[in-house]
Write a protein that holds these residues in place. Structure first.
Motif, short mmCIF file in Angstrom:
data_model
loop_
_atom_site.label_atom_id
_atom_site.label_comp_id
_atom_site.label_asym_id
_atom_site.label_seq_id
_atom_site.Cartn_x
_atom_site.Cartn_y
_atom_site.Cartn_z
N THR A 1 9.95 -0.63 -6.06
CA THR A 1 9.51 -2.00 -6.23
C THR A 1 9.19 -2.63 -4.88
OG1 THR A 1 11.80 -2.76 -6.19
CG2 THR A 1 10.82 -2.32 -8.36
N HIS A 2 8.49 -3.75 -4.92
CA HIS A 2 8.07 -4.46 -3.71
C HIS A 2 8.53 -5.91 -3.79
CE1 HIS A 2 4.95 -1.67 -1.77
NE2 HIS A 2 5.58 -0.95 -2.69
N THR A 3 9.16 -6.38 -2.73
CA THR A 3 9.68 -7.74 -2.71
C THR A 3 9.72 -8.28 -1.29
OG1 THR A 3 11.58 -9.16 -3.28
CG2 THR A 3 12.07 -6.89 -2.61
N ARG B 1 7.41 -2.77 2.19
CA ARG B 1 7.39 -2.76 0.73
C ARG B 1 7.44 -4.20 0.20
NH1 ARG B 1 11.58 2.34 0.00
NH2 ARG B 1 10.14 3.93 0.79
N PRO C 1 5.07 -7.39 -1.75
CA PRO C 1 4.02 -7.42 -2.78
C PRO C 1 2.60 -7.35 -2.25
CG PRO C 1 5.77 -8.93 -3.37
CD PRO C 1 6.09 -8.44 -1.99
N LEU D 1 0.82 -4.03 -1.97
CA LEU D 1 0.40 -3.29 -3.16
C LEU D 1 -1.10 -3.38 -3.38
CD1 LEU D 1 3.23 -4.34 -5.65
CD2 LEU D 1 2.85 -2.04 -4.75
N LEU E 1 6.67 2.17 -14.34
CA LEU E 1 7.68 1.70 -13.39
C LEU E 1 9.05 2.33 -13.57
CD1 LEU E 1 6.93 -2.17 -13.42
CD2 LEU E 1 5.97 -0.42 -11.90
N THR F 1 7.61 -7.57 -8.22
CA THR F 1 6.60 -6.54 -8.48
C THR F 1 5.79 -6.87 -9.73
OG1 THR F 1 7.94 -4.84 -7.41
CG2 THR F 1 6.21 -4.09 -8.91
N TRP G 1 3.42 -9.78 -9.23
CA TRP G 1 2.20 -9.39 -8.51
C TRP G 1 1.25 -8.64 -9.44
CZ3 TRP G 1 -0.75 -5.22 -7.31
CH2 TRP G 1 -1.67 -5.37 -6.28
#
Length: 372
Positions: A44-46, A57, A59, A62, A75, A91, A94
């Motif tokens: 995940t991206h945050t 990583r 958002p 991405l 996911l 994630t 986004w």
């Protein structure tokens, strides 16, 4: 309805960081041209976790996924909760903002089991996604964020008179969670022309070998109504199998990966990082592949390409790729590297005892039932 065809392309694991657009350079036109492109987002991206920020990583990083034309991301996986529920929230927010569908994760179990349905040329294609490898901390609950999952039980059996000796290992799916998957497929089948089930499964960094539950879950998904199984997690290629006329891609290896060794260590990268990798997993990665620390055989990777029409699946193929030293998958076609990939795929398919043969069709490899 006109007898129109649509192409579905599926890639393996995607792990990104800052400035990773280059990873897609060789494959971007192919992905953009497909009617539906699906990939597995491994992490995940945050903006709300220091470790995520340090590795890029976040958002906004991405964006290469959107630019490459991905329509669906799966996911569910073992790294889903690396950055907690905040990682999932940021994630999927986004993805929503960029109109990319997702399956396999959510803020509760019901959301994680929710399918994605895409319509192309009057055909409705549905997607579901389940994590089969744990850990339990990633599993969604009634009020807990996480992923859709199937609980796999491992049983060790001593089958000889040698206490303490090596056991025989059996794996199988726990009936309740397997039942959830079958319920989801059965419901989705009534709403779609074609159902794709993505599974996070398999033995990591282990060439060719498949274990009991991989067959069981794949077969029961097809029995419940799935038309295509795609799989990821093992970070190495696995063969293609046919069951009741439906294809199972047992492992797509890696798609687009930026994974510097710093991501696997806290503190300074040790000088003997490659040797440590060998001690942990039984292989030593190529030291020239600084951001791709995988089994040497993981340089061979592939995309699945399936063509369907109103009657169902009409062509099952593989797009052969070779990962270069910068981590880019190159489309190799019928070159020397492509032929090496062809022979490797044939070898691991035969080693696993799967019922598939392969033949070239232009720069793609067609997978055919071999009648075993």
């Amino acid at each position: 309805m006109d007898n129109q065809t649509i192409d579905i392309i599926a890639t393996g694991d995607i792990i990104l960081g800052k400035d990773c657009e280059y990873l897609f350079d060789h494959a971007r036109p192919l992905l953009q041209a497909a009617d539906i492109t699906v990939g597995q987002l491994e992490v995940t991206h945050t903006d709300r976790a220091a470790h995520a920020a340090a590795l890029g990583r976040t958002p906004q990083n991405l964006k290469p996924i959107a630019d490459a034309g991905f329509d669906v991301l799966t996911l569910a996986g073992n790294h889903l909760m690396d950055y907690g529920k905040e990682g999932i929230e940021d994630t999927i927010q986004w993805l929503d903002e960029h109109h990319i569908h997702y399956v396999g994760a959510g803020m509760n179990l019901a959301e994680s089991r929710r399918p994605a349905v895409l319509e192309r040329k009057q055909l409705r294609v549905g997607f579901l996604n389940y994590n089969c490898v744990g850990p339990q901390e990633t599993w969604a609950g009634q009020e807990r964020a996480g992923n859709a999952y199937i609980h796999i039980v491992t049983h060790y059996e001593l089958d000889h008179a040698n206490p303490g000796g090596p056991p025989k290992v059996h794996t199988y799916a726990e009936p309740k969670t397997m039942g959830w998957m079958k319920e989801d497929i059965d419901k989705l089948k009534g709403e779609c022309d074609f159902v794709v089930v993505a599974l996070h499964k398999g033995l990591v960094h282990t060439p060719a070998k498949l274990v009991d539950y991989e067959y069981q879950v794949s077969y029961e998904a097809i029995d419940a109504g799935a038309d295509l199984i795609i799989s990821h997690h093992s970070h190495i290629l696995k063969g293609v199998e046919w069951y009741k006329g439906k294809p199972i891609y047992h492992g797509l290896c890696n798609g687009f990966v930026y994974l510097p060794m710093e991501a696997l260590h806290t503190g300074p990268l040790p000088d003997n990082w490659a040797e440590r990798r060998k001690a942990l997993f039984g292989f030593e990665p190529d030291k020239e592949y600084k951001n791709y620390p995988f089994h040497p055989e993981a340089k061979f990777t592939m995309f699945a390409k399936c063509t369907i029409d109103a009657s169902g699946l009409i062509r099952t193929a593989v797009i052969p790729c070779y990962v270069n030293k910068t981590g880019q998958p190159e489309l190799v076609g019928q070159t020397q590297k492509g032929q090496e990939m062809f022979e490797y795929l044939r070898k691991i398919t035969e080693a696993a005892g799967l019922n598939t043969s392969y033949e070239w069709d232009g720069n793609e490899i067609v997978a055919l039932p071999s009648g075993k």
